[in-house]
Design an enzyme around this catalytic site. Structure first.
Site, PDB file in Angstrom:
ATOM      1  N   GLN A   1      51.938  24.567  18.564  1.00 53.62           N
ATOM      2  CA  GLN A   1      51.115  24.116  19.686  1.00 53.62           C
ATOM      3  C   GLN A   1      50.568  22.697  19.581  1.00 53.62           C
ATOM      4  OE1 GLN A   1      48.176  27.457  20.651  1.00 53.62           O
ATOM      5  NE2 GLN A   1      49.025  26.845  22.620  1.00 53.62           N
TER       6      GLN A   1
ATOM      7  N   TYR B   1      46.404  21.387  28.743  1.00 53.91           N
ATOM      8  CA  TYR B   1      45.610  21.322  29.971  1.00 53.91           C
ATOM      9  C   TYR B   1      46.505  21.018  31.178  1.00 53.91           C
ATOM     10  CZ  TYR B   1      41.558  20.864  26.822  1.00 53.91           C
ATOM     11  OH  TYR B   1      40.604  21.054  25.855  1.00 53.91           O
TER      12      TYR B   1
ATOM     13  N   HIS C   1      42.230  19.840  12.805  1.00 59.83           N
ATOM     14  CA  HIS C   1      43.439  20.642  12.564  1.00 59.83           C
ATOM     15  C   HIS C   1      44.492  20.447  13.660  1.00 59.83           C
ATOM     16  CE1 HIS C   1      42.481  24.632  14.923  1.00 59.83           C
ATOM     17  NE2 HIS C   1      42.256  23.570  15.658  1.00 59.83           N
TER      18      HIS C   1
ATOM     19  N   GLY D   1      34.798  11.007  28.025  1.00 58.02           N
ATOM     20  CA  GLY D   1      35.609  10.002  27.348  1.00 58.02           C
ATOM     21  C   GLY D   1      36.701  10.620  26.504  1.00 58.02           C
ATOM     22  N   ASP D   2      37.545   9.752  25.976  1.00 63.88           N
ATOM     23  CA  ASP D   2      38.612  10.124  25.044  1.00 63.88           C
ATOM     24  C   ASP D   2      38.243   9.516  23.705  1.00 63.88           C
ATOM     25  OD1 ASP D   2      40.895  10.084  23.424  1.00 63.88           O
ATOM     26  OD2 ASP D   2      42.269   9.799  25.091  1.00 63.88           O
TER      27      ASP D   2
ATOM     28  N   ASN E   1      50.414  28.353  13.927  1.00 63.83           N
ATOM     29  CA  ASN E   1      50.111  28.126  15.340  1.00 63.83           C
ATOM     30  C   ASN E   1      49.936  26.641  15.630  1.00 63.83           C
ATOM     31  OD1 ASN E   1      49.632  29.334  17.968  1.00 63.83           O
ATOM     32  ND2 ASN E   1      47.549  28.548  17.755  1.00 63.83           N
TER      33      ASN E   1
END
EC number: 2.1.1.4
Length: 345
Positions: free
Chosen positions: A306, A147, A255, A235-236, A302
């Site tokens: 990432q 992000y 994942h 929130g987190d 991937n």
């Protein structure tokens, strides 16, 4: 399966080697607007397509012919020359206006994921994601890197919505979730899975729990105020409290993380979960011997380039759920890209 004598190994190697070329042809045709231009159904010549899209005639003709070879376009030979039109699959999945459009996830793969995959060998050597090499950004916070700008976050959210437009109903219908009316979608992003959930289970309400900046974009771009069965919670979920609910959906969340962080999150979910409630994991499951499916094996690669995570087997997810306290674990393979694992409290 035939014997090894039946296999044309040179041809297989050529096909595997050209996978990069094949995907870039499809991505480029999407990016240039070929499928959108042909959506009306009127066949057009390569000259006309090139003129409309501001491309060279020579380059466009080669792109169109490659798309014909890939069954993404059809061609009709007339006295005036070749005329191109969309195939059914292109109209459904490659045009921007289609409800099942995969345009956004393809653009994310083309412009972001591919840059990380250039450093796959480094990822394998080092065992970590490659945001630092691909974008000059610290790899210690995968989602901070993912992000890294409002534009990137929007592209990622739109891409994930594309996926759930074709896979969401399969995983939500894998089990009868109608007894759960109060649902939290942890990391629910742009709300496509929440939308599928309230459509399939009209007595439910779904709260999307995500980072404040993600919630803001979701409200502005993806979920209208009229969709009253969908709410938001900022929130987190690793650092903030998780409210009480009957069911928690974690779609493509675990994942992203290594086992210890998955256990940490699931323990918080278990604590917050109402007695009799549960958690639904939506993930692409590896075979127990990890021999496939090949799509899931590639997804796991991937995750290496990432994130901090990996794809897992059903037994591995069950073990994580059990460690958090969940029981009565059920697994349903959908036969599609994503599968479902349900644990109960």
């Amino acid at each position: 399966m035939g014997s090894t004598e039946d296999l044309d190994y040179p041809q297989i190697i050529v096909q595997y080697s050209s996978g990069f070329l094949i995907s870039k042809v499809m991505f480029t045709a999407c990016e240039l607007g070929v499928f959108d231009l042909l959506e009306s159904g009127k066949p057009l010549s390569s000259d006309a397509i090139a003129a409309c899209l501001g491309a060279s005639t020579m380059g466009m003709e080669r792109l169109l012919d490659a798309c014909v070879g890939l069954k993404l376009l059809a061609v009709e030979m007339t006295q005036g020359g070749a005329l191109y039109r969309n195939t059914e699959i292109s109209n459904i999945y490659l045009t921007k206006s289609s409800p099942k459009s995969q345009y956004h996830i393809m653009m994310y793969y083309s412009n972001t994921v591919y840059l990380c995959w250039q450093y796959l060998a480094d990822a394998v050597r080092e065992g970590r994601n490659q945001y630092d090499r691909a974008f000059g950004i610290s790899s210690k916070d995968p989602f901070g890197a993912m992000y890294r700008s409002d534009e990137e976050m929007l592209k990622f959210m739109a891409g994930q919505n594309s996926v759930w437009s074709i896979c969401g109903r399969d995983v939500l219908a894998a089990f009868d979730l109608s007894l759960f009316t109060q649902i939290y979608d942890l990391g629910g992003g742009g709300g496509a899975l929440a939308r599928e959930c309230v459509s399939l289970y009209p007595n439910s309400t779904v709260t999307i729990y995500d980072l404040p900046k993600v919630v803001q974009v979701a409200k502005e771009q993806f979920v209208s105020p009229e969709e009253c069965q969908i709410a938001f919670h900022e929130g987190d979920f690793f650092n903030d409290s998780i409210p009480e609910a009957e069911l928690y959906i974690l779609s493509k969340i675990l994942h992203d993380w290594e086992d210890d962080k998955c256990k940490q999150l699931l323990a918080k979910v278990y604590k917050a979960c109402k007695p009799g409630g549960g958690v639904l994991l939506v993930e692409s499951l590896l075979n127990e011997d990890k021999s496939g499916p090949v799509e899931t094996q590639l997804y796991s690669m991937n995750m290496l380039v990432q994130t901090e995570g990996k794809e897992r087997t059903a037994a591995e997810y069950s073990k994580l759920l059990e460690a958090a306290g969940f029981g009565a674990i059920q697994v349903k393979r959908t036969g599609k890209l994503y599968d479902a694992v349900l644990g109960r409290k």
